[in-house]
Motif scaffolding. Sequence first.
Motif, PDB file in Angstrom:
ATOM      1  N   HIS A  92       0.660  -1.213  -0.085  1.00 41.58           N
ATOM      2  CA  HIS A  92       0.067   0.097   0.180  1.00 41.58           C
ATOM      3  C   HIS A  92       0.840   1.129  -0.078  1.00 41.58           C
ATOM      4  O   HIS A  92       0.454   2.366  -0.597  1.00 41.58           O
ATOM      5  CB  HIS A  92      -0.850   0.081   1.278  1.00 41.58           C
ATOM      6  CG  HIS A  92      -2.107  -0.983   1.219  1.00 41.58           C
ATOM      7  ND1 HIS A  92      -2.649  -1.326   0.235  1.00 41.58           N
ATOM      8  CD2 HIS A  92      -2.364  -1.979   2.123  1.00 41.58           C
ATOM      9  CE1 HIS A  92      -3.536  -2.361   0.457  1.00 41.58           C
ATOM     10  NE2 HIS A  92      -3.276  -2.964   1.696  1.00 41.58           N
ATOM     11  N   ASP A  93       2.064   1.163   0.711  1.00 41.33           N
ATOM     12  CA  ASP A  93       2.694   2.567   0.788  1.00 41.33           C
ATOM     13  C   ASP A  93       4.035   2.614  -0.142  1.00 41.33           C
ATOM     14  O   ASP A  93       4.898   3.525   0.166  1.00 41.33           O
ATOM     15  CB  ASP A  93       3.108   2.785   2.465  1.00 41.33           C
ATOM     16  CG  ASP A  93       4.150   1.681   2.735  1.00 41.33           C
ATOM     17  OD1 ASP A  93       4.390   0.762   2.152  1.00 41.33           O
ATOM     18  OD2 ASP A  93       4.827   1.777   3.821  1.00 41.33           O
ATOM     19  N   ASN A  94       3.979   1.788  -1.059  1.00 37.29           N
ATOM     20  CA  ASN A  94       5.056   1.820  -2.066  1.00 37.29           C
ATOM     21  C   ASN A  94       4.729   2.472  -3.369  1.00 37.29           C
ATOM     22  O   ASN A  94       4.005   1.801  -4.157  1.00 37.29           O
ATOM     23  CB  ASN A  94       5.467   0.193  -2.326  1.00 37.29           C
ATOM     24  CG  ASN A  94       6.603   0.167  -3.017  1.00 37.29           C
ATOM     25  OD1 ASN A  94       6.963   0.503  -4.382  1.00 37.29           O
ATOM     26  ND2 ASN A  94       7.840  -0.617  -2.477  1.00 37.29           N
ATOM     27  N   ALA A  95       5.369   3.690  -3.638  1.00 33.59           N
ATOM     28  CA  ALA A  95       4.941   4.260  -4.759  1.00 33.59           C
ATOM     29  C   ALA A  95       5.291   3.657  -5.740  1.00 33.59           C
ATOM     30  O   ALA A  95       4.652   3.836  -7.168  1.00 33.59           O
ATOM     31  CB  ALA A  95       5.837   5.837  -4.826  1.00 33.59           C
TER      32      ALA A  95
ATOM     33  N   ILE B 191      -1.575 -10.315 -10.515  1.00 33.79           N
ATOM     34  CA  ILE B 191      -0.088  -9.947 -10.484  1.00 33.79           C
ATOM     35  C   ILE B 191       0.089  -9.358  -9.104  1.00 33.79           C
ATOM     36  O   ILE B 191      -0.555  -8.473  -8.765  1.00 33.79           O
ATOM     37  CB  ILE B 191      -0.010  -8.584 -11.571  1.00 33.79           C
ATOM     38  CG1 ILE B 191      -0.309  -9.219 -12.993  1.00 33.79           C
ATOM     39  CG2 ILE B 191       1.457  -8.353 -11.429  1.00 33.79           C
ATOM     40  CD1 ILE B 191      -0.280  -8.326 -14.121  1.00 33.79           C
ATOM     41  N   GLY B 192       1.279  -9.724  -8.564  1.00 38.22           N
ATOM     42  CA  GLY B 192       1.747  -9.265  -7.345  1.00 38.22           C
ATOM     43  C   GLY B 192       2.712  -8.322  -7.529  1.00 38.22           C
ATOM     44  O   GLY B 192       3.732  -8.538  -8.246  1.00 38.22           O
ATOM     45  N   PHE B 193       2.692  -7.137  -7.104  1.00 45.36           N
ATOM     46  CA  PHE B 193       3.725  -6.066  -6.789  1.00 45.36           C
ATOM     47  C   PHE B 193       4.464  -6.335  -5.744  1.00 45.36           C
ATOM     48  O   PHE B 193       3.971  -5.799  -4.615  1.00 45.36           O
ATOM     49  CB  PHE B 193       3.203  -4.671  -7.458  1.00 45.36           C
ATOM     50  CG  PHE B 193       2.711  -4.713  -8.625  1.00 45.36           C
ATOM     51  CD1 PHE B 193       3.985  -4.056  -9.809  1.00 45.36           C
ATOM     52  CD2 PHE B 193       1.640  -4.675  -9.004  1.00 45.36           C
ATOM     53  CE1 PHE B 193       3.401  -3.849 -10.901  1.00 45.36           C
ATOM     54  CE2 PHE B 193       1.218  -4.848 -10.549  1.00 45.36           C
ATOM     55  CZ  PHE B 193       2.040  -4.322 -11.349  1.00 45.36           C
ATOM     56  N   VAL B 194       5.595  -6.653  -5.676  1.00 44.72           N
ATOM     57  CA  VAL B 194       6.135  -7.132  -4.186  1.00 44.72           C
ATOM     58  C   VAL B 194       7.528  -6.486  -3.930  1.00 44.72           C
ATOM     59  O   VAL B 194       8.412  -6.075  -5.042  1.00 44.72           O
ATOM     60  CB  VAL B 194       6.303  -8.740  -4.099  1.00 44.72           C
ATOM     61  CG1 VAL B 194       5.003  -9.308  -4.135  1.00 44.72           C
ATOM     62  CG2 VAL B 194       7.413  -9.515  -5.086  1.00 44.72           C
ATOM     63  N   GLU B 195       8.155  -6.421  -2.900  1.00 40.45           N
ATOM     64  CA  GLU B 195       9.485  -5.678  -2.534  1.00 40.45           C
ATOM     65  C   GLU B 195      10.597  -6.818  -2.575  1.00 40.45           C
ATOM     66  O   GLU B 195      11.729  -6.242  -2.248  1.00 40.45           O
ATOM     67  CB  GLU B 195       9.329  -4.962  -1.363  1.00 40.45           C
ATOM     68  CG  GLU B 195       8.304  -3.828  -1.423  1.00 40.45           C
ATOM     69  CD  GLU B 195       8.113  -2.902  -0.277  1.00 40.45           C
ATOM     70  OE1 GLU B 195       7.920  -1.837  -0.199  1.00 40.45           O
ATOM     71  OE2 GLU B 195       8.416  -3.638   0.860  1.00 40.45           O
ATOM     72  N   GLY B 196      10.174  -8.044  -2.637  1.00 37.90           N
ATOM     73  CA  GLY B 196      11.296  -9.183  -2.287  1.00 37.90           C
ATOM     74  C   GLY B 196      10.830 -10.404  -2.579  1.00 37.90           C
ATOM     75  O   GLY B 196       9.628 -10.674  -2.964  1.00 37.90           O
TER      76      GLY B 196
ATOM     77  N   GLU C 179      10.602   3.281   1.617  1.00 34.80           N
ATOM     78  CA  GLU C 179      11.410   3.727   3.064  1.00 34.80           C
ATOM     79  C   GLU C 179      10.335   3.722   4.154  1.00 34.80           C
ATOM     80  O   GLU C 179       9.357   4.551   3.799  1.00 34.80           O
ATOM     81  CB  GLU C 179      12.228   4.845   2.941  1.00 34.80           C
ATOM     82  CG  GLU C 179      13.527   4.541   2.073  1.00 34.80           C
ATOM     83  CD  GLU C 179      14.409   5.812   2.037  1.00 34.80           C
ATOM     84  OE1 GLU C 179      14.271   6.686   3.103  1.00 34.80           O
ATOM     85  OE2 GLU C 179      15.317   5.960   1.358  1.00 34.80           O
ATOM     86  N   ARG C 180      10.476   3.048   5.110  1.00 36.26           N
ATOM     87  CA  ARG C 180       9.351   3.293   6.137  1.00 36.26           C
ATOM     88  C   ARG C 180      10.048   2.829   7.480  1.00 36.26           C
ATOM     89  O   ARG C 180      10.746   2.012   7.710  1.00 36.26           O
ATOM     90  CB  ARG C 180       7.996   2.151   5.760  1.00 36.26           C
ATOM     91  CG  ARG C 180       8.508   0.736   5.748  1.00 36.26           C
ATOM     92  CD  ARG C 180       7.336   0.090   5.526  1.00 36.26           C
ATOM     93  NE  ARG C 180       6.865  -0.043   4.262  1.00 36.26           N
ATOM     94  CZ  ARG C 180       7.357  -0.649   3.152  1.00 36.26           C
ATOM     95  NH1 ARG C 180       8.138  -1.489   3.560  1.00 36.26           N
ATOM     96  NH2 ARG C 180       6.828  -0.535   1.913  1.00 36.26           N
ATOM     97  N   ASP C 181       9.202   3.486   8.394  1.00 38.92           N
ATOM     98  CA  ASP C 181       9.476   3.192   9.864  1.00 38.92           C
ATOM     99  C   ASP C 181       8.971   1.586  10.341  1.00 38.92           C
ATOM    100  O   ASP C 181       8.041   1.192   9.541  1.00 38.92           O
ATOM    101  CB  ASP C 181       8.840   4.174  10.883  1.00 38.92           C
ATOM    102  CG  ASP C 181       9.512   5.610  10.791  1.00 38.92           C
ATOM    103  OD1 ASP C 181      10.643   5.492  10.331  1.00 38.92           O
ATOM    104  OD2 ASP C 181       8.960   6.558  10.995  1.00 38.92           O
TER     105      ASP C 181
END
Length: 249
Positions: free
Chosen positions: A29-32, A217-222, A238-240
């Motif tokens: 959700h928070d990934n541009a 389709i999955g948009f994933v970070e790793g 980048e997130r806390d």
Amino acid sequence: MRLAALFLCFASTALADPSADIVILGEVHDNADAHLGQAEALAALRPTAVVFEMLTAEDGQRADAARDKVGKIWESGSWPDYALYEPIFDALGQARIIGAAAPRDTISAVYGEGAAALFGPDAPRFGLDLPLPADQQAARETMQFEAHCQAMPIETMGGMVDVQRYRDAVFARAALSALELYGPPVAVIAGNGHARTDWGIPAIIARAAPDVTTHAIGFVEGATDIPFDETRFVPPAERDDPCLSLTFN
């Protein structure tokens, strides 16, 4: 420039199955960059309608009728800033905007009354009248426990699973309704957990409407073990650490 660069990145991996009736575009959700990837996919797909996890049915109708006010309608909710999602709306073209978020009071009621009771008479069609297999129920409760930073008693995770099942079924129903009204292809914008093919929106559509084809389709970070028809990688945002501020009374 960023959108142009991302387009080049994804151009060689255009939709693997553009003939699918319903295409589910997962996200972090928070990934541009995930949202830019969704926007590129929508531009290629040119759907007749787009179902949004983030908008209620009422907000979806308002946004569809007043495209210039989408940002203000969006900001009245609790999702990340509209700027993150704006590329998606810029890529819609003439696609209708459909909201499928359940109101908070409905979600709260699912805990006490169950998903089937809140869903209505079509609950059996979408599989909500049946318990999950024991191994899947346990796995999903563990996933919810981890997702909530182990800050809630694991005994409460059964209710979380009920809510997830309810929401997946509502998204699936909205997509099938849009398909009937506007024809293919229909797109769905939702979190990666809803896009998974084993028990998310695609699986529920397969049960409710076996003749309808889907492509997730999955948009994933790793690296991930979440099953999709297609997986696309985006740079981590980048997130806390969300667990640092997560507390429950």
